[in-house]
Structures are given as C-alpha cells and as structure tokens.
Write a protein that holds these residues in place. Structure first.
Motif, PDB file in Angstrom:
ATOM      1  N   ALA A 191     -41.203 -36.033 -28.780  1.00 26.66           N
ATOM      2  CA  ALA A 191     -42.670 -36.095 -28.804  1.00 26.66           C
ATOM      3  C   ALA A 191     -43.215 -36.607 -27.477  1.00 26.66           C
ATOM      4  CB  ALA A 191     -43.145 -36.998 -29.944  1.00 26.66           C
ATOM      5  N   HIS A 192     -42.559 -37.604 -26.905  1.00 24.24           N
ATOM      6  CA  HIS A 192     -43.019 -38.146 -25.619  1.00 24.24           C
ATOM      7  C   HIS A 192     -42.879 -37.104 -24.513  1.00 24.24           C
ATOM      8  CE1 HIS A 192     -41.591 -42.159 -27.522  1.00 24.24           C
ATOM      9  NE2 HIS A 192     -42.740 -41.758 -28.016  1.00 24.24           N
ATOM     10  N   ILE A 193     -41.806 -36.318 -24.573  1.00 24.32           N
ATOM     11  CA  ILE A 193     -41.629 -35.237 -23.598  1.00 24.32           C
ATOM     12  C   ILE A 193     -42.743 -34.204 -23.760  1.00 24.32           C
ATOM     13  CG2 ILE A 193     -40.125 -33.323 -22.917  1.00 24.32           C
ATOM     14  CD1 ILE A 193     -37.739 -35.090 -23.710  1.00 24.32           C
ATOM     15  N   ALA A 194     -43.103 -33.908 -25.005  1.00 25.48           N
ATOM     16  CA  ALA A 194     -44.187 -32.950 -25.251  1.00 25.48           C
ATOM     17  C   ALA A 194     -45.521 -33.482 -24.729  1.00 25.48           C
ATOM     18  CB  ALA A 194     -44.286 -32.641 -26.747  1.00 25.48           C
ATOM     19  N   TRP A 195     -45.776 -34.785 -24.909  1.00 19.59           N
ATOM     20  CA  TRP A 195     -47.004 -35.370 -24.362  1.00 19.59           C
ATOM     21  C   TRP A 195     -47.007 -35.277 -22.839  1.00 19.59           C
ATOM     22  CZ3 TRP A 195     -50.952 -35.626 -27.205  1.00 19.59           C
ATOM     23  CH2 TRP A 195     -50.913 -36.051 -28.536  1.00 19.59           C
ATOM     24  N   ALA A 196     -45.865 -35.555 -22.214  1.00 18.92           N
ATOM     25  CA  ALA A 196     -45.791 -35.438 -20.754  1.00 18.92           C
ATOM     26  C   ALA A 196     -46.033 -33.998 -20.312  1.00 18.92           C
ATOM     27  CB  ALA A 196     -44.426 -35.931 -20.266  1.00 18.92           C
ATOM     28  N   TRP A 197     -45.511 -33.062 -21.072  1.00 13.22           N
ATOM     29  CA  TRP A 197     -45.753 -31.637 -20.812  1.00 13.22           C
ATOM     30  C   TRP A 197     -47.250 -31.331 -20.875  1.00 13.22           C
ATOM     31  CZ3 TRP A 197     -44.479 -27.614 -25.163  1.00 13.22           C
ATOM     32  CH2 TRP A 197     -44.881 -26.327 -24.756  1.00 13.22           C
ATOM     33  N   ALA A 198     -47.923 -31.891 -21.882  1.00 12.21           N
ATOM     34  CA  ALA A 198     -49.362 -31.674 -22.011  1.00 12.21           C
ATOM     35  C   ALA A 198     -50.118 -32.269 -20.830  1.00 12.21           C
ATOM     36  CB  ALA A 198     -49.866 -32.284 -23.321  1.00 12.21           C
ATOM     37  N   VAL A 199     -49.702 -33.459 -20.396  1.00 14.81           N
ATOM     38  CA  VAL A 199     -50.373 -34.112 -19.274  1.00 14.81           C
ATOM     39  C   VAL A 199     -50.189 -33.301 -17.998  1.00 14.81           C
ATOM     40  CG1 VAL A 199     -50.456 -36.181 -17.838  1.00 14.81           C
ATOM     41  CG2 VAL A 199     -50.163 -36.408 -20.307  1.00 14.81           C
ATOM     42  N   VAL A 200     -48.974 -32.819 -17.769  1.00 16.17           N
ATOM     43  CA  VAL A 200     -48.702 -32.011 -16.578  1.00 16.17           C
ATOM     44  C   VAL A 200     -49.495 -30.710 -16.617  1.00 16.17           C
ATOM     45  CG1 VAL A 200     -46.902 -30.694 -15.385  1.00 16.17           C
ATOM     46  CG2 VAL A 200     -46.435 -33.005 -16.175  1.00 16.17           C
ATOM     47  N   LEU A 208     -43.946 -40.905 -19.306  1.00 19.64           N
ATOM     48  CA  LEU A 208     -45.267 -40.454 -19.741  1.00 19.64           C
ATOM     49  C   LEU A 208     -46.367 -41.273 -19.071  1.00 19.64           C
ATOM     50  CD1 LEU A 208     -47.205 -38.854 -21.555  1.00 19.64           C
ATOM     51  CD2 LEU A 208     -46.707 -40.489 -23.400  1.00 19.64           C
ATOM     52  N   VAL A 209     -46.197 -42.583 -19.006  1.00 14.83           N
ATOM     53  CA  VAL A 209     -47.200 -43.444 -18.382  1.00 14.83           C
ATOM     54  C   VAL A 209     -47.354 -43.113 -16.899  1.00 14.83           C
ATOM     55  CG1 VAL A 209     -47.728 -45.830 -17.710  1.00 14.83           C
ATOM     56  CG2 VAL A 209     -46.942 -45.334 -20.032  1.00 14.83           C
ATOM     57  N   VAL A 210     -46.244 -42.918 -16.206  1.00  8.98           N
ATOM     58  CA  VAL A 210     -46.296 -42.613 -14.772  1.00  8.98           C
ATOM     59  C   VAL A 210     -46.963 -41.254 -14.535  1.00  8.98           C
ATOM     60  CG1 VAL A 210     -44.918 -42.147 -12.712  1.00  8.98           C
ATOM     61  CG2 VAL A 210     -44.324 -44.061 -14.207  1.00  8.98           C
ATOM     62  N   VAL A 211     -46.616 -40.264 -15.355  1.00  9.83           N
ATOM     63  CA  VAL A 211     -47.235 -38.936 -15.222  1.00  9.83           C
ATOM     64  C   VAL A 211     -48.738 -39.023 -15.465  1.00  9.83           C
ATOM     65  CG1 VAL A 211     -47.368 -36.638 -16.232  1.00  9.83           C
ATOM     66  CG2 VAL A 211     -45.138 -37.663 -15.782  1.00  9.83           C
ATOM     67  N   ALA A 212     -49.128 -39.807 -16.482  1.00 11.35           N
ATOM     68  CA  ALA A 212     -50.556 -39.976 -16.773  1.00 11.35           C
ATOM     69  C   ALA A 212     -51.264 -40.677 -15.616  1.00 11.35           C
ATOM     70  CB  ALA A 212     -50.736 -40.775 -18.058  1.00 11.35           C
ATOM     71  N   ALA A 213     -50.596 -41.653 -15.004  1.00 12.41           N
ATOM     72  CA  ALA A 213     -51.181 -42.348 -13.855  1.00 12.41           C
ATOM     73  C   ALA A 213     -51.351 -41.386 -12.682  1.00 12.41           C
ATOM     74  CB  ALA A 213     -50.301 -43.534 -13.459  1.00 12.41           C
ATOM     75  N   TRP A 214     -50.387 -40.490 -12.492  1.00 13.46           N
ATOM     76  CA  TRP A 214     -50.466 -39.518 -11.406  1.00 13.46           C
ATOM     77  C   TRP A 214     -51.650 -38.581 -11.594  1.00 13.46           C
ATOM     78  CZ3 TRP A 214     -48.376 -38.897  -6.739  1.00 13.46           C
ATOM     79  CH2 TRP A 214     -48.491 -37.638  -6.111  1.00 13.46           C
ATOM     80  N   GLN A 215     -51.936 -38.235 -12.856  1.00 11.37           N
ATOM     81  CA  GLN A 215     -53.061 -37.338 -13.137  1.00 11.37           C
ATOM     82  C   GLN A 215     -54.417 -38.031 -13.027  1.00 11.37           C
ATOM     83  OE1 GLN A 215     -51.511 -34.555 -12.699  1.00 11.37           O
ATOM     84  NE2 GLN A 215     -52.318 -33.479 -14.477  1.00 11.37           N
ATOM     85  N   GLN A 216     -54.413 -39.353 -12.998  1.00 10.36           N
ATOM     86  CA  GLN A 216     -55.636 -40.138 -12.811  1.00 10.36           C
ATOM     87  C   GLN A 216     -56.688 -39.861 -13.888  1.00 10.36           C
ATOM     88  OE1 GLN A 216     -56.753 -41.305  -8.691  1.00 10.36           O
ATOM     89  NE2 GLN A 216     -55.881 -39.328  -8.141  1.00 10.36           N
ATOM     90  N   ASP A 217     -56.273 -39.842 -15.129  1.00 12.76           N
ATOM     91  CA  ASP A 217     -57.204 -39.694 -16.244  1.00 12.76           C
ATOM     92  C   ASP A 217     -57.164 -40.982 -17.054  1.00 12.76           C
ATOM     93  OD1 ASP A 217     -58.043 -39.078 -19.057  1.00 12.76           O
ATOM     94  OD2 ASP A 217     -58.464 -37.134 -18.159  1.00 12.76           O
ATOM     95  N   GLY A 259     -54.101 -43.968 -23.421  1.00 16.99           N
ATOM     96  CA  GLY A 259     -53.350 -43.541 -24.596  1.00 16.99           C
ATOM     97  C   GLY A 259     -51.856 -43.680 -24.396  1.00 16.99           C
ATOM     98  N   SER A 260     -51.373 -43.325 -23.201  1.00 21.19           N
ATOM     99  CA  SER A 260     -49.945 -43.446 -22.910  1.00 21.19           C
ATOM    100  C   SER A 260     -49.506 -44.905 -22.944  1.00 21.19           C
ATOM    101  CB  SER A 260     -49.639 -42.844 -21.535  1.00 21.19           C
ATOM    102  OG  SER A 260     -50.047 -41.493 -21.467  1.00 21.19           O
ATOM    103  N   GLY A 261     -50.346 -45.785 -22.361  1.00 21.07           N
ATOM    104  CA  GLY A 261     -50.016 -47.208 -22.370  1.00 21.07           C
ATOM    105  C   GLY A 261     -50.007 -47.792 -23.770  1.00 21.07           C
ATOM    106  N   LEU A 262     -50.971 -47.397 -24.602  1.00 19.25           N
ATOM    107  CA  LEU A 262     -51.008 -47.888 -25.986  1.00 19.25           C
ATOM    108  C   LEU A 262     -49.831 -47.353 -26.797  1.00 19.25           C
ATOM    109  CD1 LEU A 262     -54.807 -47.699 -26.902  1.00 19.25           C
ATOM    110  CD2 LEU A 262     -53.438 -49.722 -26.378  1.00 19.25           C
ATOM    111  N   LEU A 263     -49.418 -46.112 -26.526  1.00 22.71           N
ATOM    112  CA  LEU A 263     -48.261 -45.563 -27.225  1.00 22.71           C
ATOM    113  C   LEU A 263     -47.005 -46.361 -26.872  1.00 22.71           C
ATOM    114  CD1 LEU A 263     -47.580 -43.243 -29.167  1.00 22.71           C
ATOM    115  CD2 LEU A 263     -46.987 -41.861 -27.177  1.00 22.71           C
TER     116      LEU A 263
END
Length: 227
Positions: A103-112, A163-172, A178-182
């Motif tokens: 699931a975390h990989i899928a979330w990272a996929w969505a973020v990318v 996931l957190v690092v990818v989300a940080a890279w996207q700057q959203d 959400g990634s941090g809370l997960l």
C-alpha cells in the motif's frame, strides 16, 4: 463543490468518527462495520474528485486518471490491511504488514504520478531530519522489540520513509502531511504492540490513520470539485 462530492465527504467523516468511538467503547460490531467502510467511501470520494466536472479544472493533475489508479490501488490494499487487523492473529498481522508495504508503494506511485511544485526541494532535508528524529525516538525501539518480525517491520517503516521523502520532493503540503501522519500511525501501532501498551493508543492510531488517508486523497486529487 458538487453535491455528491459533499455527501461523500460527510459520509467519510461520519464513518471515521463512528469508528473512533467504536474503538474507544470497545464496540466490536460497529468497528467491524465502520473500519472497512471508511476506505471504500474514501475510494468513492477519490473517484468523484478525479472524474467530476471539477477534477480536470482544479489544476491538480493534467491527467487525473493517472493519479486515480494508484490511489484506488492503495485504498484497496488499505482495506485488506484493515480487514486483517480486525481479527489480528499472528499470521494475519504478518500478512497485514506485507500488504501495508504494498500500500505504501502504491501511495508513492500516486505521489510520483502527480505534478509537483516547481522550485528548490527544501522540504526534503527537513523531512529527512524529521525521519531521523522519529526513528531515534520511536522507530528504533519498534524494530528492536519486534523479535522475529524485525526485518518485516523495518521494511514497512522504510517504505513509509520513502513515501514521506517522495511527498517532500513533490512539495505538496497535504500529501506530505498525510504521509507523515501515516508514518506516525504505524509507528504508534508498532510501539503499542511491541514496546509499551497504552489504553488510548488504538484510538489515536485510528485517528492518525484516517486523517492520513483523507489528506493523501485530498492532496492528490484536489480539495474541491466545482460544477
């Protein structure tokens, strides 16, 4: 916001609150109903945001379907995790850990798959610093006391860190929040299971978890849908 989107959003919030009260009161019947219902309703909300009239106009993604697909995959996997944890034998808990990694990989996929903000990725070093603090304060103990499950628990935490690092890279902000809370929800769950049990932990785990999923969906597919 379109009416059906608003109705779904209210249903998602209402189901989450019911689930929290069920955990707090030890009402297993309500918990069995509401916990798997939450990701299903959230999937419906994600679909409505991506395919509604405002999905493409909100500027969230040039191709909302490219983000919707991994989001729905991630929510389906989270549904499986929830179902396994409702009656968590040792074997089911291990299986839930494996499915949660997917699931975390899928979330990272969505973020990318979502467009990031332009500019210097200064959130990445901040996220890395935060991850280091969290690991030193809680993650290290969770891994150390997880016994034979240590490798799998470490893999789960690493997938969340990615996931957190990818989300940080996207700057959203919503996606990063959400990634941090997960990550926080899984850290607390592991700490409560392997290190120190607390009466209030199951409720807080669920509050963090539901808030994380809602923020991820809103951040990836748009907070509003105009019509």
């Amino acid at each position: 916001m379109e009416t059906h989107v608003m109705v779904l959003a209210v249903a998602v919030a209402f189901t989450a609150v019911l689930s929290w009260f069920a955990i707090a009161r030890g009402d297993h019947v309500v918990d069995v109903i509401t916990r798997p219902t939450f990701p299903v309703l959230l999937g419906g909300l994600a679909w409505s945001l991506a395919t509604g009239a405002g999905g493409a106009d909100a500027g969230i993604a040039s191709d909302p379907a490219a983000v919707l697909q991994p989001v729905l995959v991630a929510l389906a996997l989270q549904l499986v995790v929830d179902a396994l944890l409702l009656t968590a034998t040792e074997r089911r808990y291990l299986l839930a850990l494996w499915v949660s990694v997917l699931a975390h990989i899928a979330w990272a996929w969505a973020v990318v798959s979502s467009p990031g903000s332009a500019g210097f990725r200064w959130w990445v070093p901040v996220a890395l610093l935060g991850l280091g603090v969290l690991h030193g304060r809680w993650g290290r103990d969770v891994v150390r006391f997880s016994g034979r499950q240590r490798g799998l628990v470490l893999l789960q935490l690493l997938s969340l860190a990615v996931l957190v690092v990818v989300a940080a890279w996207q700057q959203d902000r919503e996606v990063l929040g959400g990634s941090g809370l997960l990550l926080a929800s899984y850290l607390l769950l592991g700490h409560d299971r392997f290190v120190r049990e607390r009466r209030w932990a199951p409720v807080l785990v669920l509050v963090l978890y539901h808030s994380a999923l809602a923020l991820l969906v809103v951040g990836l597919l748009g907070a509003t849908a105009s019509g």
